[in-house]
Write a protein that holds these residues in place. Structure first.
Motif, PDB file in Angstrom:
ATOM      1  N   TRP A   1       0.840  -1.197   0.000  1.00  0.00           N
ATOM      2  CA  TRP A   1       0.000   0.000   0.000  1.00  0.00           C
ATOM      3  C   TRP A   1       0.877   1.249   0.000  1.00  0.00           C
ATOM      4  N   PHE A   2       1.728   1.254  -1.048  1.00  0.00           N
ATOM      5  CA  PHE A   2       2.579   2.397  -1.347  1.00  0.00           C
ATOM      6  C   PHE A   2       3.518   2.741  -0.192  1.00  0.00           C
ATOM      7  N   GLY A   3       4.026   1.681   0.434  1.00  0.00           N
ATOM      8  CA  GLY A   3       5.049   1.827   1.456  1.00  0.00           C
ATOM      9  C   GLY A   3       4.586   1.612   2.882  1.00  0.00           C
ATOM     10  N   CYS A   4       3.287   1.590   3.134  1.00  0.00           N
ATOM     11  CA  CYS A   4       2.791   1.394   4.506  1.00  0.00           C
ATOM     12  C   CYS A   4       3.295   0.087   5.110  1.00  0.00           C
ATOM     13  N   GLY A   5       3.452  -0.927   4.280  1.00  0.00           N
ATOM     14  CA  GLY A   5       3.882  -2.235   4.767  1.00  0.00           C
ATOM     15  C   GLY A   5       5.314  -2.265   5.265  1.00  0.00           C
ATOM     16  N   PHE A   6       6.077  -1.221   4.963  1.00  0.00           N
ATOM     17  CA  PHE A   6       7.461  -1.153   5.441  1.00  0.00           C
ATOM     18  C   PHE A   6       7.569  -0.470   6.800  1.00  0.00           C
ATOM     19  N   TRP A   7       6.416  -0.076   7.381  1.00  0.00           N
ATOM     20  CA  TRP A   7       6.435   0.540   8.706  1.00  0.00           C
ATOM     21  C   TRP A   7       7.017  -0.478   9.678  1.00  0.00           C
ATOM     22  N   PRO A   8       8.028  -0.090  10.473  1.00  0.00           N
ATOM     23  CA  PRO A   8       8.740  -1.083  11.285  1.00  0.00           C
ATOM     24  C   PRO A   8       7.928  -1.697  12.426  1.00  0.00           C
ATOM     25  N   LYS A   9       7.030  -0.962  13.023  1.00  0.00           N
ATOM     26  CA  LYS A   9       6.218  -1.481  14.136  1.00  0.00           C
ATOM     27  C   LYS A   9       4.760  -1.491  13.697  1.00  0.00           C
ATOM     28  N   GLY A  10       4.162  -2.652  13.630  1.00  0.00           N
ATOM     29  CA  GLY A  10       2.751  -2.760  13.289  1.00  0.00           C
ATOM     30  C   GLY A  10       2.410  -2.395  11.856  1.00  0.00           C
ATOM     31  N   PRO A  11       3.004  -3.076  10.873  1.00  0.00           N
ATOM     32  CA  PRO A  11       2.684  -2.739   9.480  1.00  0.00           C
ATOM     33  C   PRO A  11       1.208  -2.952   9.144  1.00  0.00           C
ATOM     34  N   GLY A  12       0.540  -3.890   9.812  1.00  0.00           N
ATOM     35  CA  GLY A  12      -0.890  -4.099   9.564  1.00  0.00           C
ATOM     36  C   GLY A  12      -1.705  -2.886   9.971  1.00  0.00           C
ATOM     37  N   THR A  13      -1.368  -2.324  11.113  1.00  0.00           N
ATOM     38  CA  THR A  13      -2.046  -1.108  11.561  1.00  0.00           C
ATOM     39  C   THR A  13      -1.720   0.046  10.623  1.00  0.00           C
ATOM     40  N   ALA A  14      -0.481   0.117  10.169  1.00  0.00           N
ATOM     41  CA  ALA A  14      -0.103   1.155   9.202  1.00  0.00           C
ATOM     42  C   ALA A  14      -0.910   1.000   7.916  1.00  0.00           C
ATOM     43  N   GLY A  15      -1.142  -0.242   7.477  1.00  0.00           N
ATOM     44  CA  GLY A  15      -1.962  -0.479   6.289  1.00  0.00           C
ATOM     45  C   GLY A  15      -3.398  -0.050   6.503  1.00  0.00           C
ATOM     46  N   SER A  16      -3.947  -0.327   7.684  1.00  0.00           N
ATOM     47  CA  SER A  16      -5.311   0.106   7.995  1.00  0.00           C
ATOM     48  C   SER A  16      -5.413   1.624   7.997  1.00  0.00           C
ATOM     49  N   ILE A  17      -4.423   2.272   8.565  1.00  0.00           N
ATOM     50  CA  ILE A  17      -4.408   3.742   8.553  1.00  0.00           C
ATOM     51  C   ILE A  17      -4.241   4.245   7.123  1.00  0.00           C
ATOM     52  N   GLY A  18      -3.439   3.553   6.330  1.00  0.00           N
ATOM     53  CA  GLY A  18      -3.302   3.901   4.913  1.00  0.00           C
ATOM     54  C   GLY A  18      -4.630   3.813   4.177  1.00  0.00           C
ATOM     55  N   ALA A  19      -5.458   2.839   4.542  1.00  0.00           N
ATOM     56  CA  ALA A  19      -6.798   2.720   3.948  1.00  0.00           C
ATOM     57  C   ALA A  19      -7.639   3.935   4.309  1.00  0.00           C
ATOM     58  N   LEU A  20      -7.511   4.384   5.557  1.00  0.00           N
ATOM     59  CA  LEU A  20      -8.281   5.540   6.006  1.00  0.00           C
ATOM     60  C   LEU A  20      -7.757   6.839   5.400  1.00  0.00           C
ATOM     61  N   LEU A  21      -6.471   6.879   5.053  1.00  0.00           N
ATOM     62  CA  LEU A  21      -5.920   8.057   4.384  1.00  0.00           C
ATOM     63  C   LEU A  21      -6.496   8.226   2.978  1.00  0.00           C
ATOM     64  N   VAL A  22      -6.937   7.142   2.394  1.00  0.00           N
ATOM     65  CA  VAL A  22      -7.657   7.215   1.114  1.00  0.00           C
ATOM     66  C   VAL A  22      -9.131   7.506   1.372  1.00  0.00           C
ATOM     67  N   ALA A  23      -9.693   6.882   2.390  1.00  0.00           N
ATOM     68  CA  ALA A  23     -11.123   7.016   2.672  1.00  0.00           C
ATOM     69  C   ALA A  23     -11.504   8.420   3.124  1.00  0.00           C
ATOM     70  N   TRP A  24     -10.692   9.008   3.993  1.00  0.00           N
ATOM     71  CA  TRP A  24     -11.089  10.280   4.607  1.00  0.00           C
ATOM     72  C   TRP A  24     -11.316  11.403   3.589  1.00  0.00           C
ATOM     73  N   PRO A  25     -10.433  11.623   2.619  1.00  0.00           N
ATOM     74  CA  PRO A  25     -10.726  12.661   1.613  1.00  0.00           C
ATOM     75  C   PRO A  25     -12.006  12.366   0.818  1.00  0.00           C
ATOM     76  N   LEU A  26     -12.266  11.098   0.552  1.00  0.00           N
ATOM     77  CA  LEU A  26     -13.508  10.743  -0.135  1.00  0.00           C
ATOM     78  C   LEU A  26     -14.711  11.102   0.726  1.00  0.00           C
ATOM     79  N   ILE A  27     -14.601  10.854   2.025  1.00  0.00           N
ATOM     80  CA  ILE A  27     -15.686  11.160   2.962  1.00  0.00           C
ATOM     81  C   ILE A  27     -15.919  12.669   3.038  1.00  0.00           C
ATOM     82  N   VAL A  28     -14.828  13.415   3.109  1.00  0.00           N
ATOM     83  CA  VAL A  28     -14.927  14.866   3.292  1.00  0.00           C
ATOM     84  C   VAL A  28     -15.365  15.575   2.018  1.00  0.00           C
ATOM     85  N   TRP A  29     -14.834  15.171   0.872  1.00  0.00           N
ATOM     86  CA  TRP A  29     -15.031  15.934  -0.358  1.00  0.00           C
ATOM     87  C   TRP A  29     -16.105  15.391  -1.286  1.00  0.00           C
ATOM     88  N   LEU A  30     -16.501  14.150  -1.098  1.00  0.00           N
ATOM     89  CA  LEU A  30     -17.500  13.555  -1.985  1.00  0.00           C
ATOM     90  C   LEU A  30     -18.675  13.039  -1.157  1.00  0.00           C
TER      91      LEU A  30
END
Length: 154
Positions: A11-40
């Motif tokens: 997910w464009f580098g989130c998986g390389f997060w050294p501590k908790g890459p799964g949580t980083a991936g989930s946050i990466g999902a929300l980084l895509v979701a949040w602008p969609l929520i706010v602007w659309l």
């Protein structure tokens, strides 16, 4: 194609997060979701559709990355967390900060604990097994969010 698979799988580098890459991936999902929520004018169910559209690409990228890393489920692969997180969002009554935060918490709990039959889905071959368990964890998260809507009007 290997670089593209690696970019998507991590997910464009989130998986390389050294501590908790799964949580980083989930946050990466929300980084895509949040602008969609706010602007659309997106509705929660739109995230289920988005996850379904991206799932075949996620399975391909996960399979390719597992092959490149010569391991069944490399820790750097987090596109599965992205898809599961989006599925969980689909169960929200509304898309505000509180619901998004609870969706994050619920998905991470189900992804980490892997209740039945989530863990069994990991046995599916290649990228399908990598992604399927997180989709199922996302369904559990969505169901709990939906239940909260009716039980406590959340």
């Amino acid at each position: 194609m290997n670089k593209l698979a690696l970019a998507i799988a991590t997910w464009f580098g989130c998986g390389f997060w050294p501590k908790g890459p799964g949580t980083a991936g989930s946050i990466g999902a929300l980084l895509v979701a949040w602008p969609l929520i706010v602007w659309l004018p997106v509705q929660p169910w739109h995230f289920a559709v988005l996850a379904l559209i991206v799932t075949p690409v996620g399975i391909w990228a996960s399979s390719r990355t597992a092959q490149l890393r010569n391991t069944k489920d490399p820790q750097i692969v987090v596109v599965d967390e992205v898809l599961g997180q989006w599925i969980t969002l689909a169960g929200a009554a509304q898309l505000d900060l509180a619901h998004v935060a609870v969706a994050l918490l619920l998905f991470r709990v189900f992804d980490i604990t892997k209740p039945w039959p989530v863990r069994q889905l990991e046995a599916l071959p290649a990228g399908t097994g990598i992604v399927a368990d997180d989709l199922a964890a996302g369904v559990y998260g969505a169901l709990v969010l939906s239940l909260l809507r009716f039980v406590v009007q959340f």
